[in-house]
Design a protein around this motif. Sequence first.
Motif, PDB file in Angstrom:
ATOM      1  N   LEU A 120      -1.804  16.414 -10.111  1.00  0.00           N
ATOM      2  CA  LEU A 120      -2.204  15.081 -10.563  1.00  0.00           C
ATOM      3  C   LEU A 120      -1.032  14.117 -10.681  1.00  0.00           C
ATOM      4  O   LEU A 120      -1.209  12.985 -11.100  1.00  0.00           O
ATOM      5  N   VAL A 121       0.169  14.568 -10.323  1.00  0.00           N
ATOM      6  CA  VAL A 121       1.357  13.726 -10.508  1.00  0.00           C
ATOM      7  C   VAL A 121       1.270  12.522  -9.576  1.00  0.00           C
ATOM      8  O   VAL A 121       1.190  12.663  -8.349  1.00  0.00           O
ATOM      9  N   GLY A 122       1.260  11.333 -10.162  1.00  0.00           N
ATOM     10  CA  GLY A 122       1.085  10.115  -9.386  1.00  0.00           C
ATOM     11  C   GLY A 122       2.374   9.614  -8.770  1.00  0.00           C
ATOM     12  O   GLY A 122       3.470   9.891  -9.260  1.00  0.00           O
ATOM     13  N   PRO A 123       2.271   8.820  -7.690  1.00  0.00           N
ATOM     14  CA  PRO A 123       3.459   8.328  -6.986  1.00  0.00           C
ATOM     15  C   PRO A 123       3.987   6.999  -7.516  1.00  0.00           C
ATOM     16  O   PRO A 123       4.995   6.504  -7.014  1.00  0.00           O
ATOM     17  N   GLY A 124       3.322   6.405  -8.513  1.00  0.00           N
ATOM     18  CA  GLY A 124       3.639   5.037  -8.901  1.00  0.00           C
ATOM     19  C   GLY A 124       5.088   4.810  -9.298  1.00  0.00           C
ATOM     20  O   GLY A 124       5.719   3.844  -8.844  1.00  0.00           O
ATOM     21  N   SER A 125       5.636   5.677 -10.149  1.00  0.00           N
ATOM     22  CA  SER A 125       7.014   5.478 -10.600  1.00  0.00           C
ATOM     23  C   SER A 125       7.999   5.632  -9.454  1.00  0.00           C
ATOM     24  O   SER A 125       8.967   4.874  -9.344  1.00  0.00           O
ATOM     25  N   ALA A 126       7.769   6.630  -8.590  1.00  0.00           N
ATOM     26  CA  ALA A 126       8.645   6.811  -7.434  1.00  0.00           C
ATOM     27  C   ALA A 126       8.602   5.588  -6.530  1.00  0.00           C
ATOM     28  O   ALA A 126       9.642   5.125  -6.029  1.00  0.00           O
ATOM     29  N   GLN A 127       7.411   5.037  -6.336  1.00  0.00           N
ATOM     30  CA  GLN A 127       7.286   3.849  -5.496  1.00  0.00           C
ATOM     31  C   GLN A 127       7.978   2.650  -6.125  1.00  0.00           C
ATOM     32  O   GLN A 127       8.618   1.852  -5.433  1.00  0.00           O
ATOM     33  N   ALA A 128       7.873   2.512  -7.436  1.00  0.00           N
ATOM     34  CA  ALA A 128       8.516   1.390  -8.123  1.00  0.00           C
ATOM     35  C   ALA A 128      10.029   1.456  -8.010  1.00  0.00           C
ATOM     36  O   ALA A 128      10.706   0.423  -8.029  1.00  0.00           O
ATOM     37  N   LEU A 129      10.571   2.675  -7.892  1.00  0.00           N
ATOM     38  CA  LEU A 129      12.017   2.857  -7.720  1.00  0.00           C
ATOM     39  C   LEU A 129      12.449   2.760  -6.261  1.00  0.00           C
ATOM     40  O   LEU A 129      13.648   2.837  -5.967  1.00  0.00           O
ATOM     41  N   LEU A 130      11.496   2.631  -5.340  1.00  0.00           N
ATOM     42  CA  LEU A 130      11.763   2.679  -3.898  1.00  0.00           C
ATOM     43  C   LEU A 130      12.361   4.028  -3.496  1.00  0.00           C
ATOM     44  O   LEU A 130      13.147   4.117  -2.545  1.00  0.00           O
ATOM     45  N   ALA A 131      11.975   5.077  -4.202  1.00  0.00           N
ATOM     46  CA  ALA A 131      12.496   6.403  -3.889  1.00  0.00           C
ATOM     47  C   ALA A 131      12.043   6.907  -2.520  1.00  0.00           C
ATOM     48  O   ALA A 131      12.847   7.504  -1.795  1.00  0.00           O
ATOM     49  N   PRO A 132      10.774   6.712  -2.125  1.00  0.00           N
ATOM     50  CA  PRO A 132      10.391   7.173  -0.777  1.00  0.00           C
ATOM     51  C   PRO A 132      11.221   6.517   0.323  1.00  0.00           C
ATOM     52  O   PRO A 132      11.615   7.176   1.288  1.00  0.00           O
ATOM     53  N   GLN A 133      11.514   5.214   0.163  1.00  0.00           N
ATOM     54  CA  GLN A 133      12.332   4.522   1.165  1.00  0.00           C
ATOM     55  C   GLN A 133      13.741   5.084   1.197  1.00  0.00           C
ATOM     56  O   GLN A 133      14.340   5.250   2.266  1.00  0.00           O
ATOM     57  N   ALA A 134      14.295   5.389   0.024  1.00  0.00           N
ATOM     58  CA  ALA A 134      15.643   5.960  -0.023  1.00  0.00           C
ATOM     59  C   ALA A 134      15.689   7.319   0.661  1.00  0.00           C
ATOM     60  O   ALA A 134      16.629   7.627   1.408  1.00  0.00           O
ATOM     61  N   SER A 135      14.658   8.127   0.429  1.00  0.00           N
ATOM     62  CA  SER A 135      14.619   9.447   1.057  1.00  0.00           C
ATOM     63  C   SER A 135      14.508   9.346   2.569  1.00  0.00           C
ATOM     64  O   SER A 135      15.181  10.081   3.310  1.00  0.00           O
ATOM     65  N   ARG A 136      13.652   8.429   3.047  1.00  0.00           N
ATOM     66  CA  ARG A 136      13.494   8.269   4.489  1.00  0.00           C
ATOM     67  C   ARG A 136      14.748   7.701   5.141  1.00  0.00           C
ATOM     68  O   ARG A 136      15.175   8.153   6.201  1.00  0.00           O
ATOM     69  N   SER A 137      15.343   6.715   4.513  1.00  0.00           N
ATOM     70  CA  SER A 137      16.483   6.026   5.125  1.00  0.00           C
ATOM     71  C   SER A 137      17.750   6.867   5.124  1.00  0.00           C
ATOM     72  O   SER A 137      18.537   6.811   6.068  1.00  0.00           O
TER      73      SER A 137
END
Length: 598
Positions: free
Chosen positions: A63-80
Amino acid sequence: MTALNTAQATDKNFPLRRRFASAGEQPDLPVEGAETTPDAPTEFFVALSPLAAAAGVFTPPNLVGPGSAQALLAPQASRSYGVTGVGIKIGILSDSFNSRGGLGGDIANGSLGAAVKILKEGMASGSDEGRAMAELIHKIAPGAAIDFYSGFYGAADMAAGVAALVKDGCNIIVDDITYLNEPFFQTGHGLQNAVSAAIKSGVSYFTSASNAGRNFYEADFTGVKASLPGIAGNYLVENFGTAAAPVTRQSLTIGRGTTSTIDLQWDQPFVGIGGSKGAANSLGMALYNSNNQIVSYATLNGVNRNPNQILQFTNTTASTSFSLGIFSNCGTTTPGLFKYIVYGNGTTINDSKAGKGSGTLIGHEQVGAANVVGAVAYNTTSTFGGKNVVEAFSSVGPSSLLFDAAGNRLATPGSSGGVDFVAPDGSATNVFNPFFGTSAAAPNAAAGAALMLQANPLLTPAQVSAGLAASALAAIGPVGSTGAGLIQATGAVKFALATLAKPAVTATASLVISAAASGGAAIRSALDGTPTLRMADALGSLAADPTAPGDFYASIDPAIAAALPMPDLSIGAGVSALAMLNNANWDLPYLTNAPTVF
């Protein structure tokens, strides 16, 4: 009637659900935090499918939501930048981790990785907030390993826990605990010292800013001869009014069914810090209902003890009108400055001077090199179209230090600097759904630091702090609540990479590509006397520094263009320097500073 003078701790989740034991001498009794906001769903359920139930096998949903990670731009940092926190270990200090069970399910459904180590579990009654923090970390930095040590066995044991996490190899430590008997105005407390020692050893330390908001009152003690109902003796009462119109009790509104915890301290040194014998004077306090009856009090003689009184009251009455009296209850002198902080939802200090002064950060939240993290609801951040408004409950700085670690009064009051930056809260976890509070913001920030340290393991704690602050977007909130603003993982990782050693680039040197006797193609300068560089080394430098293409570009020197053969393939606009160098059929490329960035 309740007297409470024991040392207390609070989880910095929101809102607070207090669990004080009965009055008496119990050191460092912890206080629990609740998991939801008043308007959030209070429960959820999971139903087994008939087939799963029949088989007796069930993996709980993630149930862990992605909202906080998205607000930090963490997915973009991981991809880039290809960072997930691999090679980094984060230590967590909270109430418990697996007291309720659920760790196995978290690993099975991917909410946590297998690299989880519990150094000391919390009490059986724990809420497993440490596991909720770990789930948030794993969402942002899934490659990071997790250590846990319960910080709910007293401030001294929490200090030992900090040392244990350092010893076990943690690169980052994060906590969400405040002990109410930590000093307001002094450094040198055992937990403060443990945090400072961890940072000096190279560990980046994060602590949640607490959830007291601006709910405090601070003033110089102005005692007047007066009597308070139910209090006998020779004492002075704090005058909340003026000399012409004294007011000996301060109006408070305490909501029905809510619990108010008042933490009072004054400007005296703590026992044992620097050899101090403790306070030379003492203050007490009494809480009254609208019928002038005492409903709670704290009147322990503070002389030669810590300058600290704690009062707690749960309003089970129909009224919300109360008043607080503060008075000198022992000693031959009176205190100077005093401050009280109210912990818990539902209490309002009805005084225009409330919320003005040094703020609501205390104890190890005042260690200058620690990262103190405030909270912004993830769905109000820039990523979601919001303005990064700090949560109303998020505590404020700047703090005020009146004594040094030797117990000496400072000639000029100091400050730790207050809140350093803010991070998102409010995402769902398997433990709390949703998970609000600075308790949630701090692990999100710590996870961002893990991405930085994977990108550049040589970063010092000061560089980690500076990089997070440099990445931040402007936030809106009361003075002392925002710090640098809302941190962003992309900018923080870019900062980390920018500190890596880079090869020197000569802006006007023509470079010649030629075949090397061994090792393949090489780059050598056309200028006499300069060293030869292997092509692989140059490409490796570019690949290790994703920020480099924005700093330079490659083009053909017009002066020698006529002598060059035509390329086999055309190179269009916007081709990066790395792609340009990969076109090995060029004979004499020219490297120069870019007038523009593409």
